[in-house]
Design an enzyme around this catalytic site. Structure first.
Site: not given
Ligand code: CP3
Length: 343
Positions: A23, A27, A36, A73, A150
């Site tokens: 990540r 944010r 974003r 994602d 999911y």
């Molecule tokens: O690592 C990176 O920077 C690459 C991008 C990436 C994102 N999600 C961007 C993201 C990667 C590799 C993921 C993987 C992901 N997504 C996982 C597995 C890894 C982990 O964290 O366990 C999972 C379970 C998801 C599903 C997901 N996406 C959830 C549950 C959420 C909401 C939770 C949260 O953090 O808000 C997301 C949103 C998400 N994916 C964000 C980002 C940067 C935040 C979105 C935003 O900008 O509001």
């Protein structure tokens, strides 16, 4: 081969471990929040190749990480298979569910996923041109079990209860879903590699809730199949597997999955993992993410501890899980300065 991440993945022990963060585009960075906002919302950002490439590059410019991870994602793949996906502000993902044989059969064929995912491949192409020569580009997908949790629940769940329940109540549908996700993930990752991804990582964020034989059947086996098929299509492709929460079951996973690197969460100590996991190959991890919020002497001490524990073998420095939105960007710099001996 000069890229440090590729050298570590090939089994080389480096004097300073290469580093990136899960990540890292996120944010906690003001420039991410600005891009974003420009995109409108999170999914629009994922499907806008210019802006997705921009946020991928932001942490590379700011910190000089050794790897960039494609901005996308894990839930884009189920969306490409035909499920409805949206994000509730402040809550997380919501999806239409797949819990019956009919709903499973109604998913689009693997060959149809590329229509939806074409912008992701375009992001990869832009990045492979724009990244500095020394920076490795990592593609990724969710592992079948985690993505299935999911799809079955229609949202994130604390204990993956709905997926466990379907696994018991209708094993055929559940294994059918895992098999569909396994083949679709191969197609998705293979297209990322064709577009320029140099390494792929499988995120199995909820592997830790699989018990006994289920861990082998639904975490290890799908990862092994995906890895084997990708390596047969793309000889030499390095694969990182991240079965988060595996605990003592991390031992032996390089061989069981056929992965070049096992990514560790912070549920295991680096000393234990050095003794029991690193003998199998490169490890990635595993500083607790909260240090990016709290910083200070604890961050410096624990960063050094992870480096020293893994100094005897191939290691890519990373956090144990994603950096959180409340992290202080200064603490990331402190971690990097500590790693590179500037503190
Ligand atoms: O690592 C990176 O920077 C690459 C991008 C990436 C994102 N999600 C961007 C993201 C990667 C590799 C993921 C993987 C992901 N997504 C996982 C597995 C890894 C982990 O964290 O366990 C999972 C379970 C998801 C599903 C997901 N996406 C959830 C549950 C959420 C909401 C939770 C949260 O953090 O808000 C997301 C949103 C998400 N994916 C964000 C980002 C940067 C935040 C979105 C935003 O900008 O509001």
């Amino acid at each position: 081969m000069t890229k440090t991440i590729l050298r570590a993945l090939a089994g080389e022990r480096l004097p300073t471990p290469p580093v990136w963060m899960m990540r890292q585009a996120g944010r906690y960075l003001p420039e991410y929040r600005a891009t974003r906002a420009q995109a409108g919302d999170f999914l629009s950002l994922c499907y806008n190749p210019e802006l997705a490439a921009e946020v991928t590059l932001q942490p590379i410019r700011r910190y000089g990480f050794d790897a960039a991870i494609l901005f996308a994602d894990i839930l884009l793949l189920p969306q490409a298979l035909g499920v409805d996906l949206w994000f509730e502000t402040g809550e997380g993902p919501r999806m239409s569910t797949v819990t019956t044989a009919a709903e499973l059969a109604a998913l689009r064929p693997d060959s149809a996923i590329h229509d939806t995912l074409a912008p992701v491949y375009e992001t990869v192409r832009i990045l492979s041109r724009a990244l500095p020569a020394e920076t490795t580009l990592i593609g990724f997908a969710g592992a079948p079990w985690t993505v299935a949790t999911y799809m079955v629940a229609g949202r994130g769940t604390p204990d993956q209860g709905p997926a466990h329940a379907l696994k018991t109540a209708d094993r055929a549908t559940f294994t059918g879903l895992i098999d569909r996700l396994t083949t679709a993930t191969v197609e998705y990752l293979s297209a990322q590699v064709q577009a320029g991804a140099e390494v792929v990582k499988l995120f199995d964020s909820w592997a830790g809730s699989l018990q006994g034989d289920d861990f082998v059947e639904f975490a290890v086996e799908p990862a092994r199949k995906i890895t084997a098929e990708l390596k047969s299509r793309h000889p030499g492709l390095p694969v990182i597997a991240f079965p988060r929460g595996a605990g003592e079951r991390f031992a032996g996973l390089h061989k069981a999955i056929g992965a070049d690197c096992i990514a560790l969460d912070d549920g295991v100590t680096p000393e234990w993992a050095a003794a029991h996991v690193q003998s199998g190959g490169c490890v990635q991890g595993n500083l607790a993410s909260h240090h990016m919020v709290t910083g200070g002497a604890d961050l410096v001490r624990e960063t050094r501890r992870v480096v020293e524990a893994f100094a005897g073998g191939p290691h890519i420095f990373n956090l144990g899980h994603g950096i959180t939105p409340d992290a202080d960007p200064e603490n990331v710099q402190l971690m990097i300065d500590t790693l590179r001996g500037r503190v």
